[in-house]
Design a protein around this motif. Structure first.
Motif, mmCIF file in Angstrom:
data_model
loop_
_atom_site.group_PDB
_atom_site.id
_atom_site.type_symbol
_atom_site.label_atom_id
_atom_site.label_comp_id
_atom_site.label_asym_id
_atom_site.label_seq_id
_atom_site.Cartn_x
_atom_site.Cartn_y
_atom_site.Cartn_z
ATOM 1 N N PRO A 178 -34.836 63.000 20.134
ATOM 2 C CA PRO A 178 -35.839 63.048 21.204
ATOM 3 C C PRO A 178 -35.746 61.819 22.102
ATOM 4 C CG PRO A 178 -36.828 63.572 19.086
ATOM 5 C CD PRO A 178 -35.454 63.050 18.794
ATOM 6 N N GLU A 179 -36.087 62.012 23.369
ATOM 7 C CA GLU A 179 -36.073 60.921 24.343
ATOM 8 C C GLU A 179 -37.446 60.253 24.382
ATOM 9 O OE1 GLU A 179 -33.779 59.709 26.429
ATOM 10 O OE2 GLU A 179 -32.116 61.114 26.098
ATOM 11 N N SER A 180 -37.452 58.928 24.332
ATOM 12 C CA SER A 180 -38.704 58.191 24.503
ATOM 13 C C SER A 180 -39.036 58.122 25.988
ATOM 14 C CB SER A 180 -38.565 56.771 23.943
ATOM 15 O OG SER A 180 -38.379 56.820 22.557
ATOM 16 N N PHE A 443 -44.196 53.044 19.137
ATOM 17 C CA PHE A 443 -42.814 52.861 19.559
ATOM 18 C C PHE A 443 -42.728 52.966 21.080
ATOM 19 C CE2 PHE A 443 -38.760 54.599 20.889
ATOM 20 C CZ PHE A 443 -37.833 53.861 20.160
ATOM 21 N N ASP A 444 -41.906 52.126 21.688
ATOM 22 C CA ASP A 444 -41.570 52.325 23.098
ATOM 23 C C ASP A 444 -40.102 51.967 23.279
ATOM 24 O OD1 ASP A 444 -41.201 49.512 24.119
ATOM 25 O OD2 ASP A 444 -43.296 49.333 23.488
ATOM 26 N N SER A 445 -39.515 52.486 24.338
ATOM 27 C CA SER A 445 -38.076 52.364 24.527
ATOM 28 C C SER A 445 -37.647 50.980 24.966
ATOM 29 C CB SER A 445 -37.596 53.385 25.555
ATOM 30 O OG SER A 445 -38.312 53.246 26.770
ATOM 31 N N ASP A 446 -38.592 50.118 25.315
ATOM 32 C CA ASP A 446 -38.233 48.746 25.683
ATOM 33 C C ASP A 446 -37.920 47.917 24.442
ATOM 34 O OD1 ASP A 446 -38.343 48.985 28.414
ATOM 35 O OD2 ASP A 446 -40.507 48.595 28.485
ATOM 36 N N ARG A 447 -38.873 47.874 23.518
ATOM 37 C CA ARG A 447 -38.653 47.036 22.334
ATOM 38 C C ARG A 447 -38.008 47.815 21.185
ATOM 39 N NH1 ARG A 447 -43.757 48.895 20.769
ATOM 40 N NH2 ARG A 447 -44.305 48.427 18.586
ATOM 41 N N LYS A 448 -38.049 49.168 21.273
ATOM 42 C CA LYS A 448 -37.396 50.041 20.289
ATOM 43 C C LYS A 448 -37.846 49.744 18.863
ATOM 44 C CE LYS A 448 -33.390 50.712 23.263
ATOM 45 N NZ LYS A 448 -31.943 50.506 23.459
ATOM 46 N N ARG A 449 -39.150 49.567 18.721
ATOM 47 C CA ARG A 449 -39.736 49.318 17.400
ATOM 48 C C ARG A 449 -41.097 50.019 17.330
ATOM 49 N NH1 ARG A 449 -38.313 44.348 19.221
ATOM 50 N NH2 ARG A 449 -40.476 43.703 19.572
ATOM 51 N N MET A 450 -41.535 50.270 16.092
ATOM 52 C CA MET A 450 -42.869 50.793 15.835
ATOM 53 C C MET A 450 -43.442 50.009 14.675
ATOM 54 S SD MET A 450 -43.961 54.615 14.576
ATOM 55 C CE MET A 450 -45.601 54.976 13.966
ATOM 56 N N SER A 470 -30.620 46.010 16.266
ATOM 57 C CA SER A 470 -30.400 44.949 17.252
ATOM 58 C C SER A 470 -31.709 44.413 17.816
ATOM 59 C CB SER A 470 -29.521 45.466 18.396
ATOM 60 O OG SER A 470 -30.137 46.569 19.023
ATOM 61 N N ASP A 471 -32.751 45.234 17.815
ATOM 62 C CA ASP A 471 -34.036 44.794 18.355
ATOM 63 C C ASP A 471 -34.969 44.260 17.276
ATOM 64 O OD1 ASP A 471 -34.293 45.659 21.393
ATOM 65 O OD2 ASP A 471 -33.179 47.223 20.351
ATOM 66 N N LEU A 472 -34.740 44.634 16.030
ATOM 67 C CA LEU A 472 -35.640 44.189 14.966
ATOM 68 C C LEU A 472 -35.156 42.905 14.286
ATOM 69 C CD1 LEU A 472 -37.510 46.372 12.456
ATOM 70 C CD2 LEU A 472 -36.185 44.474 11.572
ATOM 71 N N LEU A 473 -33.849 42.775 14.061
ATOM 72 C CA LEU A 473 -33.323 41.633 13.299
ATOM 73 C C LEU A 473 -33.676 40.275 13.919
ATOM 74 C CD1 LEU A 473 -31.798 41.089 10.708
ATOM 75 C CD2 LEU A 473 -29.652 41.096 12.015
ATOM 76 N N PRO A 474 -33.658 40.111 15.260
ATOM 77 C CA PRO A 474 -34.036 38.809 15.840
ATOM 78 C C PRO A 474 -35.466 38.375 15.513
ATOM 79 C CG PRO A 474 -32.841 40.122 17.440
ATOM 80 C CD PRO A 474 -33.144 41.032 16.288
ATOM 81 N N HIS A 475 -36.309 39.314 15.082
ATOM 82 C CA HIS A 475 -37.695 38.996 14.763
ATOM 83 C C HIS A 475 -37.890 38.725 13.266
ATOM 84 C CE1 HIS A 475 -39.225 40.089 18.800
ATOM 85 N NE2 HIS A 475 -38.214 40.957 18.782
ATOM 86 N N CYS A 476 -36.781 38.712 12.524
ATOM 87 C CA CYS A 476 -36.841 38.424 11.087
ATOM 88 C C CYS A 476 -36.343 37.006 10.816
ATOM 89 C CB CYS A 476 -35.969 39.419 10.307
ATOM 90 S SG CYS A 476 -36.480 41.143 10.463
#
Length: 930
Positions: A178-180, A443-450, A470-476
């Motif tokens: 599905p497309e966000s 979830f949104d397509s900018d940060r690609k996280r929920m 790629s979007d979650l690991l920098p926040h760990c």
């Protein structure tokens, strides 16, 4: 198309106030008067049909084909020959065939009706500043309306408000993910990927939104595809073209011989012109196979019935044979080669790699470590990841009822995570009660996280996050391994990235998971308000990856091998990404890993010659639009290929209709695809296509078999007239016109139908499709029909005529020209032809294989036809009324004994010829190997 894309881009990129101004609307929608005025201007939000040909003309064209005209002439000839009854019978055959063809065509033309059915019935629209429920057909450009999960989108629109919106666009793009969607513009990748635009015919999978309509009805992308489908005019199938060619050939032969006999009758026999003309017409009747068209039609109908038992429904009889000629299959990926059910295949944690068995949206699998089942509660890292994906999830999977697919309330990606949790053995409902959700950061397509926030215990809150790696690991900044949390190092990041790359190279998608636990403060409500994206999604502990794919259909591997053995090329044409498309193609054996991948953007810039060169090699098409599928199919046809195109979405309809044979999925396919296609797979099984192709090849082979059978009687029908002519009338006509038509429309029909049901000979799928320049009436067919079967039957039947005269005094006295002797002589001539046809029916069952190996009594319909022939002959011989009509007499017991002996040597001689031919072919194969 370029202008349409530019217009669509303008609707997506213009600021909302400017867009509202251009559409002459406001954030509170239109007034009732404005809406009424626009409805009159733009028309209803429906898919309109192009102007159709009158039903009378459609009906009449079924009676004006080449074969139909030939049958009209045949009936006229029969009447002129003094056989009114059979002339009328021939015309009745033509009328029945025409009515049947019209009914088939009428039932098949429903594609645009189904497009209307796909539009939602009602929509929540703002009118006069108030939210109202109106019929979707009354929507107009400028209408502001609401959308929520489960709604079908009724128009093309721009989002002006959006919360966690995901839209299933597979019906347009063929892409399973599905497309966000959001308010801010993002071009995205591929066709229809603009982040703030939604399209008619798609479905909202999650979230809520408010949108403004900018296109309705035929002006939508949905309507544009419908128009493209309507513009494609139906063309004659290869079989129809071949039958027309065959009819012309037979007509020329018959008319040519008729002219020769007409002139000869005048100058050799000195017949009057009128009598010579009737005599010549008799010859024409002898060479016109009146039973060919109904026999072909009924044989195709038998093929349709056999295919239905193999889960392939055909709407057009001629498509049966077209399948057998197929050289290229343009296949969609999602739902055709794959199951269109996202499935978690692997779980990766820093300590272990797990495999997950069982495919699709059913929890009939398990999680394994080193090949052994592992349950929830055994591994701390696995347990945590399972809880995270279960908590951080807005999708429900309703249990399946019977054989139906489980109902998904949400997105396929999240559904696969729900199924994963079920496979682990945890009770997701119990856990949702024990750890209630307090807040969600969608979830949104900018940060690609929920992110979801849960009550962990009386003193702790759990922050659960999932998203792209790629979007979650920098926040760990920490990682859990073997149940212990430690600092996240560069080596850890490299190991995580290497694992993700390995799975990505296989075409698999990964979802990364992380969490953080925070002490609960006294003022929990205030604390939750303070947990925003910036404060909650930071200092997270990395847990692991859930790896998923849309699994191939289990039967696809063997089906593709069969296609390759049959020299049928399969080209994947999908809306999915290049990486996913290629990995699936290589995995299922469709192509090799060096195959060229062409995207929709590249395809747009390719010249026709460049595309033809690319299509000549191994190629995969990814990120393609509906018009591009159409372009691929039409280019292949220009290259001389017989193209089958498969698909299930709205996007596939133009290509399905353009293709020589369109194949739609019956379970997952849209009504549009089903009605535009020629064939529907009731089990959505690609392997059913292969079975249908084999059946199609068998049908063509069987048509040639009964063509030989029908044509071989033409020579013994014509020889008596030739004897009469070249003897200058000294030899009375050994066969009357009525008796000729008895063979053509009576005794030929039933065995021919039996030959149409003959099973495939061994190895039929190990041969390439027949060449385009190969014809039904080939040299082999002509040789067998006339120089072999026909010549033998002519000698025997003519011999029977003279034998009866010999028993009555010939040659001491002249040949009988009337009376009982003449009647019995013509009757024996007719009977001898029929019994030669009995041998021919058995001989025609196989081309080279022994009939004994195929099963002497295996084809019951052929034997029924043989019994019918004998019964009809007896009826003509012993019934007074029919004796007078057909100029026949009663056969004596000795006559029956003589006739019964005829087929035996003819059958055995042909078995000997086939044996010699098999030995010759086997020797050729040995020479090739050596």
């Amino acid at each position: 198309m370029k202008n349409e894309k530019e217009t669509r881009r303008k609707f997506a990129t213009d600021p909302v106030p400017d867009l509202m101004t251009d559409l002459h609307t406001t954030s509170t929608g239109l007034t009732q008067k404005e809406a009424a005025d626009r409805l009159e201007k733009y028309g209803e939000n429906v898919i309109t049909r192009e102007k159709q040909q009158s039903q009378l003309l459609i009906f009449l064209k079924n009676f004006t084909s080449v074969m139909a005209i030939l049958l009209w002439v045949s009936g006229f000839v029969a009447i002129l020959s003094g056989t009114l009854e059979l002339g009328i019978a021939i015309w009745l055959v033509n009328i029945i065939n025409g009515v049947f063809s019209y009914w088939q065509e009428h039932e098949a033309q429903k594609a645009t009706d189904s497009l209307m059915k796909m539009l939602p019935a009602y929509t929540q629209v703002y009118r006069d500043g108030k939210l109202q429920q109106i019929n979707a057909t009354k929507m107009v450009p400028g209408d502001v309306f609401n959308l929520q999960a489960g709604n079908a989108v009724p128009v093309d629109a721009r989002l002006i408000k959006a919360t966690s919106v995901q839209v299933d666009q597979s019906a347009l793009t063929g892409e399973s993910v599905p497309e966000s969607k959001k308010v801010a513009f993002d071009a995205g990748q591929g066709e229809f990927a603009e982040s703030n635009l939604v399209y008619a015919g798609t479905t909202v999978g999650a979230g809520t939104a408010t949108a403004v309509a900018f296109a309705t009805g035929m002006n939508t992308e949905f309507g544009r595809i419908a128009a493209l489908t309507q513009q494609q005019k139906p063309s004659l199938s290869p079989l129809q073209l071949e039958l027309n060619r065959l009819t012309k050939q037979i007509s020329l032969i018959a008319i040519g011989l008729g002219l020769v006999f007409f002139v000869s009758a005048i100058f050799f026999v000195h017949y009057p012109v009128a009598q010579s003309f009737i005599f010549a017409l008799g010859m024409i009747v002898a060479f016109i196979p009146e039973g060919l068209l109904p026999t072909v039609t009924l044989s195709l109908a038998q093929g349709v019935q056999r295919m239905a038992k193999k889960h392939a429904l055909l709407k057009d009889l001629n498509s049966v044979e077209t399948l057998g000629e197929t050289t290229v299959i343009c296949s969609d990926k999602t739902g055709t080669l794959t199951q269109n059910q996202m499935t978690v295949d692997h779980i990766w944690t820093p300590a272990h790699s797990f495999t997950v068995t069982g495919q699709g949206f059913v929890n009939n699998g398990q999680i394994q470590l080193d090949g052994k089942p592992i349950k929830y509660g055994t591994d701390a890292d696995l347990d945590l990841l399972i809880r995270l994906v279960a908590f951080n999830n807005d999708t429900e999977v309703e249990p399946s009822k019977g054989s139906a697919r489980p109902k998904i309330l949400g997105t396929p990606t999240e559904a696969s995570l729900v199924i994963l949790a079920q496979k682990s053995g945890i009770d997701t409902k119990a856990y949702s009660i024990k750890y209630p959700r307090l807040k969600e950061l969608p979830f949104d397509s900018d940060r690609k996280r929920m992110t979801t926030i849960h009550q962990h215990d009386d003193h702790t809150l759990s922050i659960c996050t999932k998203g792209s790696l790629s979007d979650l690991l920098p926040h760990c900044d920490t990682i859990q391994e073997n149940g212990k949390v430690r600092s996240l190092t560069e080596d850890d990041k490299k190991a995580i990235d290497d694992a993700n790359r390995k799975y990505a190279s296989l075409g698999l998608r990964s979802i990364a998971t992380a969490y953080r636990e925070v002490p609960q403060e006294t003022d929990k409500e205030k604390q939750l308000d303070g947990l925003t994206i910036d404060t909650a999604e930071t200092n997270l502990t990395f847990v692991g990856l859930a790896i998923m794919s849309d699994p191939p259909r289990p039967e696809i591997y063997e089906a593709i091998k069969k296609c390759h053995r049959a020299s049928i090329k399969i080209i994947m044409v999908t809306g999915d990404s290049s990486l996913t498309a290629k990995s699936v193609a290589v995995k299922i054996g469709l192509t090799f890993d060096k195959a060229r991948v062409v995207t929709g953007g590249e395809l747009d810039s390719m010249s026709k010659e460049d595309l033809k060169k690319a299509l000549a090699g191994e190629i995969i098409f990814a990120r393609v639009a509906p018009e591009q599928k159409y372009k691929i199919v039409s280019t292949l046809q220009e290259m001389g290929e017989i193209v089958a195109s498969t698909g299930d979405g709205v996007n596939d309809a133009p290509a399905l209709k353009k293709a020589d044979i369109g194949v739609a999925m019956g379970v997952t396919g849209t009504d549009v695809a089903k009605d535009a296609a020629d064939m529907i797979l009731t089990d959505d099984n690609f392997a059913s296509i292969v079975a249908a192709i084999e059946e199609g090849r068998t049908v063509y082979s069987n048509i040639q078999k009964f063509l030989i059978y029908i044509l071989n009687s033409n020579l013994p029908e014509a020889v008596p007239s030739a004897l009469f002519l070249f003897s200058r009338g000294a030899i009375p006509l050994p066969l009357t016109v009525m008796q000729i038509l008895t063979v053509d429309l009576g005794t030929d029909m039933m065995p021919a139908l039996g030959l149409g049901s003959e099973k495939a000979e061994p190895g039929i799928m190990d041969k390439p499709p027949r060449a385009r320049d190969a014809h039904l009436m080939s040299k082999t067919v002509l040789w067998k029909a006339f120089a072999w079967y026909g010549l033998i039957a002519s000698i025997i039947s003519s011999g029977a005529y003279f034998f009866v005269n010999h028993l009555n005094g010939w040659p001491l006295k002249g040949l009988a020209t009337s009376g009982n002797t003449y009647v019995m002589a013509t009757t024996m001539t007719l009977a001898a032809i029929i019994f030669c046809q009995i041998a021919a029916a058995m001989n025609c069952r196989t081309e080279n294989a022994s009939v004994f190996k195929a099963g002497l009594f295996a084809n019951k319909l052929v034997w029924f036809g043989i019994v019918f022939e004998i019964f009809l002959l007896a009826l003509l011989s012993y019934t007074p009324f029919l004796q007078e009509l057909f100029h026949t007499g009663p056969l004596a017991p000795t006559d029956w004994i003589f006739l019964a002996i005829i087929p035996i040597p003819l059958f055995l001689i042909e078995e000997g010829r086939k044996w010699l031919n098999r030995r010759r072919l086997a020797a050729k194969k040995v020479d090739v190997v050596d």
